[in-house]
Design a protein around this motif. Structure first.
Motif, short mmCIF file in Angstrom:
data_model
loop_
_atom_site.label_atom_id
_atom_site.label_comp_id
_atom_site.label_asym_id
_atom_site.label_seq_id
_atom_site.Cartn_x
_atom_site.Cartn_y
_atom_site.Cartn_z
N VAL A 19 -20.20 39.48 -54.91
CA VAL A 19 -19.80 38.63 -53.78
C VAL A 19 -18.35 38.92 -53.39
N MET A 20 -17.46 39.18 -54.37
CA MET A 20 -16.07 39.52 -54.05
C MET A 20 -16.01 40.83 -53.27
N ARG A 21 -16.81 41.79 -53.68
CA ARG A 21 -16.84 43.08 -52.97
C ARG A 21 -17.46 42.93 -51.58
N LEU A 22 -18.43 42.04 -51.46
CA LEU A 22 -18.98 41.73 -50.14
C LEU A 22 -17.89 41.14 -49.25
N CYS A 23 -17.08 40.24 -49.80
CA CYS A 23 -15.97 39.66 -49.04
C CYS A 23 -15.00 40.74 -48.57
N CYS A 24 -14.74 41.71 -49.43
CA CYS A 24 -13.87 42.83 -49.05
C CYS A 24 -14.48 43.59 -47.87
N GLU A 25 -15.77 43.81 -47.94
CA GLU A 25 -16.48 44.51 -46.86
C GLU A 25 -16.41 43.72 -45.55
N LEU A 26 -16.66 42.42 -45.64
CA LEU A 26 -16.61 41.56 -44.45
C LEU A 26 -15.22 41.58 -43.82
N SER A 27 -14.20 41.43 -44.65
CA SER A 27 -12.84 41.36 -44.12
C SER A 27 -12.36 42.72 -43.61
N ALA A 28 -12.81 43.80 -44.24
CA ALA A 28 -12.44 45.13 -43.76
C ALA A 28 -13.06 45.38 -42.39
#
Length: 152
Positions: A19-28
């Motif tokens: 989920v943290m990596r998903l957040c990184c993807e969303l914000s990028a």
């Protein structure tokens, strides 16, 4: 039984990490950058030294004071403008857990086996993607008291 509890912990850590990596993807994808409080100090330093320079040295003093103040302000605020993925990965385990819990409430009963599947599920659902992004940005603003900026 200890093995199964340990396996549960590892599985939970992987889910939080996904989920943290998903957040990184969303914000990028959103080109989001955050500003940690304190950037006003840098502006005050630049303006204050330009003013003081003007009082002492006239127009040339303004230029010198502004340049010195600008450098001082830059030094004072260095490291405060960060891409959101960097902020997310620097969260403490407790902060990550809180963000995970907030996002899981939005995600509902979505099941995934790995990061690739989770990313595909979220990116393929515009409404869910928007809700998760809003939850992420709300967390960053409220919990970290950071300002969110969209980079052009």
């Amino acid at each position: 039984m200890v093995g199964s509890a340990g396996g549960l912990m590892v599985s939970m850590c992987h889910r939080v990490n996904d989920v943290m990596r998903l957040c990184c993807e969303l914000s990028a994808n959103q080109q989001v950058q955050t500003t940690v409080r304190g950037s006003g100090k840098g502006a005050a330093a630049a303006g204050g030294l330009a003013f003081a320079g003007g009082l002492i040295g006239g127009p040339l003093g303004i230029a010198v004071g502004g340049a010195v103040g600008g450098l001082l302000g830059c030094w004072m605020t260095s490291g405060q403008f960060k891409p959101l993925p960097q902020i997310i990965m620097e969260l403490s385990p407790q902060q990550q857990q809180k963000l995970y819990d907030d996002l899981l409430a939005v995600m509902g009963d979505i099941q995934w086996t790995d990061l690739v599947q989770l990313t595909a599920l979220v990116m393929g659902n515009a409404t869910l993607k928007q809700q998760l992004t809003a939850t992420l940005l709300g967390y960053i603003s409220k919990e970290l008291q950071a300002q969110v900026h969209y980079v052009d």
